[in-house]
Design an enzyme around this catalytic site. Structure first.
Site, mmCIF file in Angstrom:
data_model
loop_
_atom_site.group_PDB
_atom_site.id
_atom_site.type_symbol
_atom_site.label_atom_id
_atom_site.label_comp_id
_atom_site.label_asym_id
_atom_site.label_seq_id
_atom_site.Cartn_x
_atom_site.Cartn_y
_atom_site.Cartn_z
ATOM 1 N N TYR A 167 13.317 30.081 49.822
ATOM 2 C CA TYR A 167 14.548 29.273 49.820
ATOM 3 C C TYR A 167 14.691 28.518 51.146
ATOM 4 O O TYR A 167 15.031 27.328 51.171
ATOM 5 C CB TYR A 167 15.708 30.244 49.598
ATOM 6 N N LYS A 171 14.880 24.557 51.570
ATOM 7 C CA LYS A 171 16.108 23.964 52.114
ATOM 8 C C LYS A 171 15.847 23.157 53.381
ATOM 9 O O LYS A 171 16.532 22.171 53.653
ATOM 10 C CB LYS A 171 17.141 25.067 52.383
HETATM 11 P P1 NAI Z 1 25.788 28.219 41.480
HETATM 12 O O1 NAI Z 1 24.779 29.146 40.937
HETATM 13 O O2 NAI Z 1 27.227 28.496 41.246
HETATM 14 O O3 NAI Z 1 25.501 26.715 40.993
HETATM 15 C C1 NAI Z 1 24.218 26.181 40.944
HETATM 16 C C2 NAI Z 1 24.085 25.429 39.646
HETATM 17 O O4 NAI Z 1 22.785 24.788 39.603
HETATM 18 C C3 NAI Z 1 24.173 26.335 38.422
HETATM 19 O O5 NAI Z 1 25.189 25.902 37.561
HETATM 20 C C4 NAI Z 1 22.788 26.227 37.795
HETATM 21 O O6 NAI Z 1 22.810 26.312 36.371
HETATM 22 C C5 NAI Z 1 22.344 24.858 38.261
HETATM 23 N N1 NAI Z 1 20.891 24.713 38.189
HETATM 24 C C6 NAI Z 1 19.957 25.606 38.566
HETATM 25 N N2 NAI Z 1 18.736 25.134 38.298
HETATM 26 C C7 NAI Z 1 18.887 23.910 37.758
HETATM 27 C C8 NAI Z 1 17.987 22.928 37.296
HETATM 28 N N3 NAI Z 1 16.657 23.133 37.322
HETATM 29 N N4 NAI Z 1 18.486 21.775 36.812
HETATM 30 C C9 NAI Z 1 19.830 21.543 36.763
HETATM 31 N N5 NAI Z 1 20.727 22.470 37.186
HETATM 32 C C10 NAI Z 1 20.265 23.631 37.673
HETATM 33 O O7 NAI Z 1 25.504 28.118 43.072
HETATM 34 P P2 NAI Z 1 26.306 27.384 44.244
HETATM 35 O O8 NAI Z 1 26.620 28.416 45.247
HETATM 36 O O9 NAI Z 1 27.362 26.521 43.722
HETATM 37 O O10 NAI Z 1 25.119 26.499 44.877
HETATM 38 C C11 NAI Z 1 25.108 25.086 44.892
HETATM 39 C C12 NAI Z 1 24.104 24.632 45.937
HETATM 40 O O11 NAI Z 1 24.564 24.995 47.238
HETATM 41 C C13 NAI Z 1 22.727 25.245 45.782
HETATM 42 O O12 NAI Z 1 21.751 24.273 46.093
HETATM 43 C C14 NAI Z 1 22.723 26.340 46.811
HETATM 44 O O13 NAI Z 1 21.413 26.677 47.219
HETATM 45 C C15 NAI Z 1 23.529 25.700 47.915
HETATM 46 N N6 NAI Z 1 24.117 26.645 48.853
HETATM 47 C C16 NAI Z 1 25.167 27.420 48.488
HETATM 48 C C17 NAI Z 1 25.738 28.277 49.411
HETATM 49 C C18 NAI Z 1 26.948 29.065 49.090
HETATM 50 O O14 NAI Z 1 27.489 29.709 50.009
HETATM 51 N N7 NAI Z 1 27.419 29.090 47.852
HETATM 52 C C19 NAI Z 1 25.182 28.432 50.773
HETATM 53 C C20 NAI Z 1 24.113 27.515 51.062
HETATM 54 C C21 NAI Z 1 23.609 26.666 50.125
#
Ligand code: NAI
Length: 301
Positions: A167, A171
């Site tokens: 990851y 990132k």
């Molecule tokens: P989440 O799991 O709630 O949302 C991520 C969404 O991406 C999900 O709805 C999932 O179905 C979708 N997804 C996954 N693979 C996919 C694909 N191949 N094509 C289309 N959609 C796809 O996670 P969250 O926390 O909202 O994360 C959003 C972004 O923020 C991610 O990139 C995550 O790595 C990043 N992030 C989040 C942090 C946090 O504290 N929540 C911290 C650092 C980064």
């Protein structure tokens, strides 16, 4: 409020918009007049499975609140997926102005146990996903001489987090990707910036620990900086912003002044000047690889 920032006439694609941060970004942009493509594969946190419901649910919420949105359930992780997502935007709304690359999955493992099954999907969704979705929109943005891109990175890559070599690599790759987009998009008024978010979502709820009770970790506190970077008034390009729990700040990569000694550069010289090499006093933030080379010119003077 008359000075409210709005996105009327703009079309935004938010990948992974069916949950967590992406949902909050999509809802905010739609509430300010953007037409939004809510893309989401609808899988689990580790990327397995798929369903149309995640994206459709958020579209329903947007429409319910008086906004305009369409759902898309293609995966970001292939060239074809990226093209299909942008086609959804064109078919529904005729243009693309904003791309928020947010889709993400987690497959944590200590480095010792990391295998292709844990590395490849993570690189595919985060790094290649941002790559292919952006590339599908790129030509359109160049032609219309307008584009705003926000790529989602993470402190886990920028600063490091145990168990996340896959990851973290993906990132930080996104940071390098954005640095080059900055230069290639500059003359077309395409601006690409990076978000390093923190929020309580299904991805992080088990990892948050005491943060979740001490601070307000809702995704809605992250979305304003994303929307700001997507606005036509945004002036910055290729920068990194960190946002969590109501705090927003900038993260940057700096270069120290270093030492300059072409006539007797030896291992021992390095040893004896190591503190000076590392000294951050007088550092600069180079805007390009050429600017970093500029330190050499300065040292020669
Ligand atoms: P989440 O799991 O709630 O949302 C991520 C969404 O991406 C999900 O709805 C999932 O179905 C979708 N997804 C996954 N693979 C996919 C694909 N191949 N094509 C289309 N959609 C796809 O996670 P969250 O926390 O909202 O994360 C959003 C972004 O923020 C991610 O990139 C995550 O790595 C990043 N992030 C989040 C942090 C946090 O504290 N929540 C911290 C650092 C980064």
């Amino acid at each position: 409020m008359s000075d409210m920032l709005r996105y009327d006439g703009r079309v935004a694609v938010v990948t992974g918009g069916g949950n967590g941060l992406g949902r909050a970004h999509a809802m905010l942009l739609a509430s300010r007049g953007a037409k939004v493509v809510v893309n989401d594969l609808g899988g689990a946190v580790d990327g397995s499975g798929s369903s149309a419901t995640a994206a459709e649910r958020v579209v329903a919420e947007i429409v319910e609140a008086g906004g305009e949105a369409v759902a898309d359930r293609n995966s970001v992780s292939t060239v074809e997926g990226g093209q299909a997502i942008i086609k959804t935007a064109l078919d529904a709304f005729g243009r693309v102005d904003i791309v928020v690359n947010n889709a993400g999955i987690l497959r944590d493992k200590s480095f010792k146990n990391m295998s292709p099954e844990f590395l490849d999907p993570v690189l595919d969704v985060h790094l290649k996903g941002a790559f292919w979705v952006t590339q599908a929109a790129w030509e359109l943005m160049r032609e219309q001489k307008y584009g705003r891109i926000v790529n989602t990175s993470s402190a886990a890559g920028i600063f490091g987090n145990f168990g996340q070599t896959n990851y973290g690599a993906a990132k930080m790759g996104i940071v390098g990707f954005t640095n080059v987009l900055k230069q290639e998009g500059q003359k077309y008024n395409i601006k690409a910036n990076v978000l390093a978010p923190g929020a309580k979502t299904r991805m992080t709820e088990e990892l948050m620990g005491p943060m979740a009770t001490q601070f307000r970790m809702e995704p809605e506190l992250v979305s304003p900086i994303v929307a700001y970077l997507c606005h036509e008034s945004c002036k910055v390009n290729g920068e990194i912003y960190s946002a969590a729990a109501g705090r927003v700040g900038r993260i940057f990569i700096g270069a120290t002044k270093g030492v300059f000694n072409p006539d007797s550069m030896t291992i021992e010289y390095i040893r004896d000047h190591f503190d000076e090499i590392r000294d951050t006093e007088g550092y600069i933030i180079p805007g390009s690889a050429m600017e970093e080379m500029g330190l050499l010119m300065k040292a020669k003077k």
